[in-house]
Scaffold this motif. Structure first.
Motif, short mmCIF file in Angstrom:
data_model
loop_
_atom_site.label_atom_id
_atom_site.label_comp_id
_atom_site.label_asym_id
_atom_site.label_seq_id
_atom_site.Cartn_x
_atom_site.Cartn_y
_atom_site.Cartn_z
N LYS A 108 0.64 -0.95 -0.28
CA LYS A 108 0.00 -0.20 0.05
C LYS A 108 0.88 1.33 0.29
O LYS A 108 0.62 2.14 -0.64
N GLU A 109 2.73 1.33 0.62
CA GLU A 109 2.93 2.26 0.47
C GLU A 109 3.61 2.28 -0.89
O GLU A 109 4.05 4.41 -1.15
N SER A 110 3.70 1.36 -1.00
CA SER A 110 4.54 1.77 -2.58
C SER A 110 3.64 1.22 -4.06
O SER A 110 4.12 2.60 -5.22
N TYR A 111 2.39 0.96 -2.99
CA TYR A 111 1.36 1.16 -4.97
C TYR A 111 0.13 1.70 -3.63
O TYR A 111 -1.21 0.45 -4.41
N PRO A 112 -0.45 2.76 -3.34
CA PRO A 112 -1.44 2.77 -2.99
C PRO A 112 -3.34 3.57 -3.74
O PRO A 112 -4.35 2.52 -2.86
N GLU A 113 -3.14 3.22 -5.12
CA GLU A 113 -3.67 3.54 -5.81
C GLU A 113 -4.78 1.86 -6.64
O GLU A 113 -5.48 1.31 -7.13
N GLY A 114 -3.76 0.84 -5.21
CA GLY A 114 -4.01 -0.73 -5.27
C GLY A 114 -5.94 -1.15 -4.84
O GLY A 114 -5.98 0.06 -3.81
N VAL A 115 -6.27 -2.25 -4.55
CA VAL A 115 -8.04 -2.47 -4.18
C VAL A 115 -7.18 -3.51 -2.94
O VAL A 115 -6.59 -4.48 -3.41
N PHE A 116 -7.48 -2.74 -2.08
CA PHE A 116 -6.92 -3.82 -0.60
C PHE A 116 -8.56 -4.26 0.27
O PHE A 116 -8.75 -3.49 0.54
N ILE A 117 -8.26 -5.52 0.16
CA ILE A 117 -9.58 -6.36 0.40
C ILE A 117 -9.11 -7.13 1.50
O ILE A 117 -7.88 -7.78 1.80
N PHE A 118 -9.85 -6.92 2.74
CA PHE A 118 -9.07 -7.32 3.78
C PHE A 118 -10.36 -9.05 4.35
O PHE A 118 -11.41 -8.81 4.42
N ILE A 119 -9.79 -10.06 4.16
CA ILE A 119 -10.73 -11.06 4.63
C ILE A 119 -11.20 -11.24 5.99
O ILE A 119 -9.94 -11.86 6.79
N LEU A 120 -12.54 -11.92 6.66
CA LEU A 120 -12.71 -12.02 7.42
C LEU A 120 -13.15 -13.56 7.84
O LEU A 120 -14.60 -13.35 7.18
N PRO A 121 -13.06 -13.65 9.22
CA PRO A 121 -13.56 -15.37 9.45
C PRO A 121 -15.38 -14.34 10.20
O PRO A 121 -15.62 -13.96 10.41
#
Length: 207
Positions: A108-121
């Motif tokens: 995220k620091e090097s490519y902030p335009e990415g889509v970051f998805i957190f998987i939860l149980p």
């Protein structure tokens, strides 16, 4: 139009790997293969499981900034190659990166335009059951993983989206919907919109 870098992570046992496999079966994604300096295990194929590099090769890539993120673990290096992923994105391919939380935050620091998805149980109890059902944990390592998962869930606020993995097929549909929504974001398509607008203006001038 450029592709997306889709980063999927979450605590151990949340089902990241299963979800990524299901996504790959349903859509034409480019999956990022990590690089490592450890020796290949039996049955592992270079370029499929990992890109196997010497420490000298790995350090050269560090020097030329060719990793989205990297870390040293138990004397071996692991990293996410940058140039190959960016080439795929520039060609219009969506790139999936399944990675641990610390690695995702570095990406995220090097490519902030990415889509970051957190998987939860669906619950911590279900997470514990999933880890137990793997059958690969001692009571001590199970407790370590479970305590780690509690801490890792606190990082969810660093991500763009959170998806609860109750049923894999439902989680996959949610991620596919997220991808569609991201492709429609104005900051991603504004150049295309402006190009279209110019075309409309020119057409009106010549009518």
């Amino acid at each position: 139009m450029k592709g997306l870098l889709i980063v999927i992570s979450g605590p151990s046992g949340a089902g990241k790997g299963t979800i990524c496999k299901a996504l790959m079966n349903e859509s034409d994604f480019w999956i990022s293969v990590s690089a490592t300096t450890r020796n290949p295990r039996q049955g592992e194929i270079d370029g499929v499981n990992y890109h196997f590099l010497t420490k000298e090769e790995f350090k050269k890539k560090i020097d030329i900034d060719d990793f989205l993120e990297y870390a040293e673990v138990y004397g071996n290096y692991y990293g996410t190659p940058k140039s190959r992923a960016l080439q795929a994105i520039e060609s219009g391919k969506d790139v999936i990166l399944e990675i641990d939380i610390q690695g995702a935050l570095k990406v995220k620091e090097s490519y902030p335009e990415g889509v970051f998805i957190f998987i939860l149980p669906p619950s911590m109890e279900e997470l514990k059951n999933r880890i137990i059902n793997r059958g690969s944990e001692t009571p001590e390592s199970l407790m370590t993983r479970f305590k780690s998962a509690y801490k890792e869930i606190n990082y969810v606020s660093k991500y763009n989206y959170a998806v609860v993995n109750d049923k894999v097929e439902d989680a996959v549909k949610k991620i596919q919907s997220i991808i569609v929504a991201e492709r429609c974001r104005v900051d991603r398509v504004k150049d295309k919109i402006l190009d279209s607008k110019e075309g409309i203006i020119h057409e009106q001038l010549y009518d």
